[in-house]
Design an enzyme around this catalytic site. Structure first.
Site, short mmCIF file in Angstrom:
data_model
loop_
_atom_site.label_atom_id
_atom_site.label_comp_id
_atom_site.label_asym_id
_atom_site.label_seq_id
_atom_site.Cartn_x
_atom_site.Cartn_y
_atom_site.Cartn_z
CG PHE A 105 -0.27 0.38 2.51
CD1 PHE A 105 -0.08 1.73 2.85
CD2 PHE A 105 0.20 -0.58 3.40
CE1 PHE A 105 0.55 2.08 4.03
CE2 PHE A 105 0.84 -0.23 4.58
CZ PHE A 105 1.02 1.11 4.89
CE LYS A 123 -3.21 -8.13 -4.59
NZ LYS A 123 -3.54 -7.16 -3.51
CD GLU A 145 -5.46 -5.94 0.18
OE1 GLU A 145 -4.50 -5.71 -0.61
OE2 GLU A 145 -5.39 -6.77 1.11
CB SER A 187 4.55 -7.63 5.45
OG SER A 187 3.70 -8.68 5.04
CB CYS A 214 10.39 -0.61 2.69
SG CYS A 214 11.09 -0.01 1.17
CD GLU A 226 8.33 -3.47 8.18
OE1 GLU A 226 7.47 -4.32 7.94
OE2 GLU A 226 8.95 -2.85 7.30
P1 NAD Z 1 1.38 -6.74 2.92
O1 NAD Z 1 2.37 -7.83 2.97
O2 NAD Z 1 0.28 -6.73 3.92
O3 NAD Z 1 0.66 -6.72 1.48
C1 NAD Z 1 1.41 -6.76 0.29
C2 NAD Z 1 0.58 -7.45 -0.78
O4 NAD Z 1 0.34 -8.80 -0.40
C3 NAD Z 1 -0.78 -6.80 -1.00
O5 NAD Z 1 -1.03 -6.71 -2.38
C4 NAD Z 1 -1.74 -7.76 -0.32
O6 NAD Z 1 -3.00 -7.83 -0.93
C5 NAD Z 1 -1.05 -9.11 -0.43
N1 NAD Z 1 -1.34 -10.01 0.69
C6 NAD Z 1 -1.68 -9.67 1.97
N2 NAD Z 1 -1.82 -10.77 2.73
C7 NAD Z 1 -1.57 -11.83 1.93
C8 NAD Z 1 -1.53 -13.25 2.15
N3 NAD Z 1 -1.79 -13.79 3.33
N4 NAD Z 1 -1.20 -14.04 1.10
C9 NAD Z 1 -0.91 -13.51 -0.11
N5 NAD Z 1 -0.93 -12.18 -0.37
C10 NAD Z 1 -1.26 -11.35 0.64
O7 NAD Z 1 2.21 -5.37 2.95
P2 NAD Z 1 1.66 -3.89 3.09
O8 NAD Z 1 1.16 -3.68 4.48
O9 NAD Z 1 0.78 -3.55 1.96
O10 NAD Z 1 3.01 -3.05 2.88
C11 NAD Z 1 3.91 -2.75 3.91
C12 NAD Z 1 5.05 -3.75 3.93
O11 NAD Z 1 5.74 -3.73 2.69
C13 NAD Z 1 6.11 -3.42 4.98
O12 NAD Z 1 6.52 -4.62 5.58
C14 NAD Z 1 7.24 -2.80 4.18
O13 NAD Z 1 8.52 -2.92 4.76
C15 NAD Z 1 7.14 -3.59 2.92
N6 NAD Z 1 7.74 -2.87 1.80
C16 NAD Z 1 8.96 -3.31 1.38
C17 NAD Z 1 9.59 -2.66 0.33
C18 NAD Z 1 10.93 -3.11 -0.16
O14 NAD Z 1 11.32 -2.72 -1.24
N7 NAD Z 1 11.66 -3.93 0.58
C19 NAD Z 1 8.97 -1.57 -0.29
C20 NAD Z 1 7.72 -1.16 0.18
C21 NAD Z 1 7.12 -1.83 1.23
#
Ligand code: NAD
Length: 499
Positions: free
Chosen positions: A151, A175, A178, A228, A283, A383
């Protein structure tokens, strides 16, 4: 009034989903509902992948200058619409408008880079590896690729993925998160306007089920994920278990190391931005400040500076920090603040007390600073993804390096010093993939690649830049002989050596 529905993009058409599962997208500063997002049905995901598979047949053979020209038009359209796209990011995610513009701009830079795809996707050639034998490599597209995005960068992170994938000759299913899918769909409208043939880019929506369907689909060759660590690990295992190429950029705990010989004013200002900008929903935000020796004396001044940050809606001109994306994210952060207090850290600044007049329903939380943090505390180990900073004090640079290297994550780090010797030691000994020297958020530009490491990444290759070309292509090596009548060997060769 009917709430706006976020569209899917399937085979060149922006369409409504037939699903019964919709979620509201609230403005995080006001809770006003901006739109609702569908959770695409299994049939719709199938249609999107089928459209991408069909489109791949002709897109892979579309001349590379034509693919590059579409990227040229896309970069122009994004540039023209930068302000409106930033408005959209601010509305659905809450970032300040200048930061939202930066979000889209850093994605635009990847599109600009993709315009040079012909020289990026060049293979190699060696003449005369044996008598009249040449060897050359061709970097061929893989097929249908998919991207799953978080997000916190609805502009930049989708653009980390599909411009390079598509420029390389692949087709794509995105994708988006959401939680804020409005901006990615707006940018996709520009991609269609730029001339992408139907089916080259597709968008489906949803959460876990949509992601699992993409990871399991036999026609998808590669999965690019940012999000994440727990989810990234699941996605990596599932996608690679299904024989797909996978790259997952994940969570972080970035350390900012401060030596007392640094330029104090510059350092404190840089750190305030890196620790609390975007309410630390980045991140590459600095989560842990490691003050070395006498730099610990700078803490009171740092806390005073943090107090001056203005928390408010992202569209107000003097706002420094917008809201958290959802009430649940704010509750998570306040929960960590309570844990920090209970575990014995010293609360130097409490962001829970912030209230924003006129926006009482917003998910606001102010800068929060803990000192006396130890590595066992959950505020350090986990985190938080919110504006809660841990401060630790060590005596030497060696200790600061050892402390940072002990953390399992390796996304980013930065050192502040005026000593070249110290900076060189740091860059050499620190076990983190992206290092800043007097620069707090060292996210590489697209001619390099994003190179988080250790617990922050699964898969060898990062998104965008040279590594993305490798990720989104298969190297084919051709070894060819064009024998001349007069030089054809007159005997059978049963040895492996070329003659
Ligand atoms: P998230 O892991 O909750 O969601 C990421 C994606 O995974 C979304 O599209 C979501 O719909 C999907 N998703 C969620 N739960 C799932 C599941 N159980 N199975 C499969 N798919 C699922 O992450 P977020 O809260 O949207 O974003 C924040 C996280 O992203 C933080 O941990 C941050 O550090 C990380 N991030 C990392 C980078 C990087 O380059 N390392 C960059 C940006 C964000």
């Amino acid at each position: 009034m009917d709430t706006k529905k976020v569209k899917m993009l399937i085979n060149g058409c922006f369409v409504d989903s037939a699903t019964s599962h919709w979620e509201d997208i609230p403005n995080p500063a006001t809770q006003e509902i901006l739109a609702k997002v569908p959770y695409s049905t299994a049939g719709e995901i199938e249609e999107a992948v089928a459209a991408a598979s069909q489109a791949f047949k002709s897109w892979k053979n579309t001349p590379i200058p034509m693919r590059a020209r579409i990227m040229l038009r896309l970069q122009e359209l994004i540039r023209k619409n930068l302000d409106q796209l930033a408005d959209s990011v601010t509305a659905e995610l809450g970032k300040t408008h200048p930061d939202a513009k930066g979000d889209v701009f850093r994605g635009l830079e990847v599109v600009e880079h993709a315009c040079g795809i012909a020289s990026l996707q060049m293979g190699g050639y060696v003449e005369n590896v044996a008598s009249r034998v040449d060897t050359y490599t061709i970097l061929q597209p893989l097929g249908v690729c998919a991207g799953i995005t978080p997000f916190n960068f609805p502009g930049m992170i989708p653009l980390w993925m599909y411009p390079m994938a598509i420029a390389c000759g692949n087709t794509f299913v995105l994708k988006p998160s959401e939680l804020d899918p409005i901006t990615p769909v707006k940018i996709a409208e520009l991609a269609q306007e730029a001339g992408l043939p139907d089916g080259v880019l597709n968008i489906v929506h949803g959460g876990k089920d949509t992601v699992n369907a993409l990871c399991d689909h036999p026609d998808i060759k590669a999965i690019s994920f940012v999000g994440s660590a727990p989810v990234g690990t699941l996605v990596y295992n599932r996608a690679s278990g299904n024989g797909k190429r996978a790259q997952c950029m994940m969570a972080a705990n970035n350390h900012g190391i401060v030596l007392a010989d640094a330029n104090k004013e510059y350092t404190l200002n840089a750190l305030i931005g890196a620790c609390f900008g975007a309410s630390a929903q980045r991140c590459m935000a600095i989560h842990t400040l490691v003050l070395v020796g006498k730099a610990n004396e700078w803490l009171p001044e740092f806390v005073e500076k943090a107090k001056t940050l203005k928390v408010g809606p992202g569209w107000e001109k003097d706002t420094d920090m917008g809201p958290m994306i959802r009430p649940a994210a704010k509750e998570r952060v306040t929960g960590y603040i309570e844990q920090g207090i209970a575990q014995g850290a010293k609360l130097e600044l409490d962001g829970r007390v912030v209230s924003v007049q006129g926006y009482e329903k917003g998910n606001f939380i102010g800068p929060t600073i803990f000192s006396n943090v130890t590595p066992e505390m959950s505020i350090y180990r986990e985190e938080i993804f919110g504006p809660v900073l841990s401060v630790v004090n060590v005596n030497t640079l060696d200790e600061a390096i050892a402390f940072t290297n002990n953390n399992p994550f390796g996304n980013g780090t930065a050192i502040f010093t005026s000593s070249g010797v110290a900076a060189h030691q740091f860059q050499n000994e620190i076990d983190v993939g992206q290092v800043g020297i007097n620069l707090p958020i060292p996210v590489p530009l697209p001619f390099f690649s994003f190179t988080g490491s250790r617990g922050s990444k699964l898969g060898d290759l990062g998104p965008y830049g040279k590594q993305a070309v490798e990720f989104y292509t298969q190297t084919k090596t051709v070894t060819a002989r064009w024998p001349k009548e007069t030089t054809v060997p007159g005997e059978v060769n049963t040895a492996i050596t070329l003659k």
